[in-house]
Design an enzyme around this catalytic site. Structure first.
Site, PDB file in Angstrom:
ATOM      1  N   GLU A   9      16.501  23.197 -26.226  1.00  0.00           N
ATOM      2  CA  GLU A   9      17.004  23.956 -25.073  1.00  0.00           C
ATOM      3  C   GLU A   9      17.098  25.407 -25.489  1.00  0.00           C
ATOM      4  O   GLU A   9      17.618  25.706 -26.561  1.00  0.00           O
ATOM      5  CB  GLU A   9      18.407  23.505 -24.636  1.00  0.00           C
ATOM      6  CG  GLU A   9      18.452  22.200 -23.893  1.00  0.00           C
ATOM      7  CD  GLU A   9      19.863  21.811 -23.449  1.00  0.00           C
ATOM      8  OE1 GLU A   9      20.676  22.725 -23.203  1.00  0.00           O
ATOM      9  OE2 GLU A   9      20.143  20.619 -23.374  1.00  0.00           O
ATOM     10  N   GLU A  61      24.011  17.337 -27.348  1.00  0.00           N
ATOM     11  CA  GLU A  61      25.100  18.250 -27.748  1.00  0.00           C
ATOM     12  C   GLU A  61      26.363  17.494 -28.129  1.00  0.00           C
ATOM     13  O   GLU A  61      27.442  17.718 -27.562  1.00  0.00           O
ATOM     14  CB  GLU A  61      25.384  19.252 -26.620  1.00  0.00           C
ATOM     15  CG  GLU A  61      24.244  20.230 -26.394  1.00  0.00           C
ATOM     16  CD  GLU A  61      24.586  21.367 -25.459  1.00  0.00           C
ATOM     17  OE1 GLU A  61      25.562  21.261 -24.714  1.00  0.00           O
ATOM     18  OE2 GLU A  61      23.855  22.379 -25.477  1.00  0.00           O
TER      19      GLU A  61
HETATM   20  P1  P53 Z   1      24.930  25.523 -18.186  1.00  0.00           P
HETATM   21  C1  P53 Z   1      28.031  24.830 -23.558  1.00  0.00           C
HETATM   22  C2  P53 Z   1      27.436  25.766 -24.395  1.00  0.00           C
HETATM   23  C3  P53 Z   1      26.050  25.763 -24.533  1.00  0.00           C
HETATM   24  C4  P53 Z   1      25.290  24.832 -23.849  1.00  0.00           C
HETATM   25  O1  P53 Z   1      24.411  25.258 -19.662  1.00  0.00           O
HETATM   26  C5  P53 Z   1      25.900  23.901 -23.035  1.00  0.00           C
HETATM   27  C6  P53 Z   1      27.278  23.889 -22.880  1.00  0.00           C
HETATM   28  C7  P53 Z   1      27.969  22.916 -21.986  1.00  0.00           C
HETATM   29  O2  P53 Z   1      27.646  23.141 -20.625  1.00  0.00           O
HETATM   30  O3  P53 Z   1      25.216  22.934 -22.359  1.00  0.00           O
HETATM   31  C8  P53 Z   1      23.817  22.750 -22.462  1.00  0.00           C
HETATM   32  O4  P53 Z   1      24.229  24.557 -17.313  1.00  0.00           O
HETATM   33  C9  P53 Z   1      23.530  21.372 -21.892  1.00  0.00           C
HETATM   34  C10 P53 Z   1      22.849  21.389 -20.564  1.00  0.00           C
HETATM   35  C11 P53 Z   1      23.248  22.634 -19.803  1.00  0.00           C
HETATM   36  C12 P53 Z   1      22.725  23.836 -20.574  1.00  0.00           C
HETATM   37  O5  P53 Z   1      23.205  23.847 -21.902  1.00  0.00           O
HETATM   38  O6  P53 Z   1      26.394  25.323 -18.267  1.00  0.00           O
HETATM   39  O7  P53 Z   1      22.844  20.526 -22.796  1.00  0.00           O
HETATM   40  O8  P53 Z   1      23.115  20.184 -19.890  1.00  0.00           O
HETATM   41  O9  P53 Z   1      22.800  22.664 -18.496  1.00  0.00           O
HETATM   42  C13 P53 Z   1      23.053  25.164 -19.936  1.00  0.00           C
HETATM   43  O10 P53 Z   1      24.540  26.934 -17.870  1.00  0.00           O
END
Ligand code: P53
Length: 471
Positions: free
Chosen positions: A367, A174
């Site tokens: 993801e 990201e």
């Molecule tokens: P968490 C922001 C917006 C979308 C995804 O997020 C993001 C973020 C920053 O946190 O992060 C990604 O755990 C990231 C992972 C993360 C996952 O999305 O905040 O690549 O490390 O855990 C989910 O709910």
């Protein structure tokens, strides 16, 4: 209703993890602290150097010690790919060490070997939201170009060591999220309203150069390597057909496309030149760097997809989502997750088509998932979670991914976030669960760390076994 058709042959059905959110063992076997440890309570909370007291990521879900059991469960789930990240500070505890830490390497040697034995393809994220903290305290983070060389020392070592074992690599997780969370991305400890834009974009430029250098080095070491970039992609829709709203949506989407344009097309786009000029941002970009970017574009594009946003030229009085960090406006047609993220499966089809129209490169969804409150209950003497909401989320998104493939998009894989519960990155909570496997650990740090299969575990296994036709 069920899909009649299958996904493409050799489609990579998988799961994704990140070292700092699963491994724990924060200082075990010589590992150094990282920027993730310095954000013990989430990426928008205070930076602590060194981190104080106990925090969840210190132990996380103890994957460092429990990975043999977890990998067996992943094999039982029939995963064909696991996306992991390698913690830089396990290998080079300070980031600038002359020699690597063999104990750290031994952990990843066995992790990768075990995955291969189980027939699970490995995708490695070279940097997933963490780098050695020493590189912040002694070098100032990514604004210092020296980090490019240090990153390359780390990356080349991994390319050589895992050549023939790992084929799929991602340069930075990201990479665009620095625009929301600068410490998390590049190690600049300033709030967005106080940040020096030139400094931030210079740090971003250094990562873009490092990413291109990694592509170059990787291809020199093994021409079979597939090296991709990775962005968080939440498409913006205009809130209304008002031309100003449409234009605003274009501008917001360009905050993501800037990164993919440089990494996949090889040049700084004209709209960014204008942005830099209008905002008095003066970057040092050499001719040699421009050539490097041009000659070393990525083999594929990967992205995370959780939600979409709306853009409006006049945000006054409108409901915002995801707090005040970004300027996203709520979409009146969509429901929200427990953490306020708006659920939009059709947006995934839109995202896939948009990226493929723009770049014509293979795509990976690396993801996608839903953070939710889960209840561990007992059914027929077994502890489990009836997570129908999670099944519904993945199902709806996978159906849209299938539609995109029918549209002609070259989608190679889907690594769900996540196969097991882990510590959230944004809010650093256990309670925000994404897994198909429940981990008994709570926000206050209590729990046995035992693993329990959720209903979604069995559902995902069936989808994989039927190559998608059980959707
Ligand atoms: P968490 C922001 C917006 C979308 C995804 O997020 C993001 C973020 C920053 O946190 O992060 C990604 O755990 C990231 C992972 C993360 C996952 O999305 O905040 O690549 O490390 O855990 C989910 O709910």
């Amino acid at each position: 209703q069920r899909l009649q058709k299958q996904f493409p042959k050799n489609f990579f059905w998988g799961g994704a993890l990140a070292a700092s959110q699963v491994e724990g063992a924060a200082t075990a076997d010589g590992k150094g602290l990282t920027t993730a440890d310095a954000l013990p309570h989430g990426v928008f909370e205070k930076v602590e150097i060194p981190p104080q007291g106990d925090y969840l990521k210190k132990i996380a879900v103890d994957f460092y010690h429990r990975y043999p059991e977890d990998l067996s469960l992943f094999a039982e789930m029939k995963l064909k790919m696991l996306r992991i990240s390698i913690s830089w500070a396990r290998i080079f505890p300070n980031g600038d060490d002359e020699t690597p830490n063999e104990k750290g390497l031994a952990f990843y040697d066995d992790l990768i070997e075990t995955l291969r034995r189980k027939g699970i393809e490995v995708m490695v994220t070279l940097e997933h939201f963490e780098f050695p903290l020493h590189l912040v305290t002694h070098y100032g983070g990514w604004k210092n170009p020296k980090l490019i060389d240090l990153y390359m020392r780390f990356v080349k070592l991994l390319f050589k060591r895992y050549q023939g074992k790992v084929k799929y690599w991602l340069t930075f997780n990201e990479i665009n999220v620095t625009l929301e969370a600068p410490f998390n991305g590049v190690g600049i400890n300033r709030s967005l309203d106080q940040i020096d834009q030139t400094e931030m974009y210079q740090a971003i430029h250094h990562q873009l150069v490092a990413s291109a250098l990694a592509v170059k080095a990787g291809h020199e070491i093994d021409s079979n390597f597939m090296i991709g970039n990775m962005v968080a992609y939440s498409p913006y829709y205009p809130l209304t057909p008002k031309p100003e709203d449409v234009l605003e949506a274009i501008q917001e989407n360009r905050k993501t496309f800037f990164f993919t344009d440089v990494q996949a097309r090889g040049t700084y786009p004209a709209y960014m030149q204008r942005y830099f000029k209008d905002n008095g941002i003066n970057l040092k970009i050499t001719k040699a760097e421009q050539q490097l970017l041009q000659e070393n574009t990525v083999d594929f594009i990967s992205f995370s997809y959780y939600m979409s946003y709306c853009a409006s030229a006049n945000k006054e009085g409108l409901e915002k989502i995801r707090g005040n960090v970004i300027s996203a406006v709520a979409n009146p047609y969509l429901k929200k997750s427990d953490w306020g993220w708006q659920i939009d499966p059709v947006g995934l089809r839109i995202a896939l088509n948009t990226l493929y129209d723009r770049y014509q490169k293979p795509l990976f969804i690396v993801e996608n998932g839903i953070g939710a409150n889960d209840d561990l209950i007992e059914v027929a003497g077994q502890k489990t979670v009836q997570d129908d909401y999670r099944i519904a989320y993945h199902k709806a998104h996978l159906q849209q991914a299938w539609e995109a493939i029918q549209d002609g998009v070259d989608l190679r894989g889907y690594t769900a976030w996540t196969p097991l519960d882990i510590v959230s990155n944004g809010v650093a909570e256990m309670k925000k669960r994404y897994g198909f496997i429940y981990v008994d650990r709570n926000n206050d740090g209590t729990g046995t760390l035992k693993r329990y299969k959720k209903k979604s575990f069995y559902w995902y296994r069936d989808v994989i076994e039927s190559n998608g036709s059980a959707l």
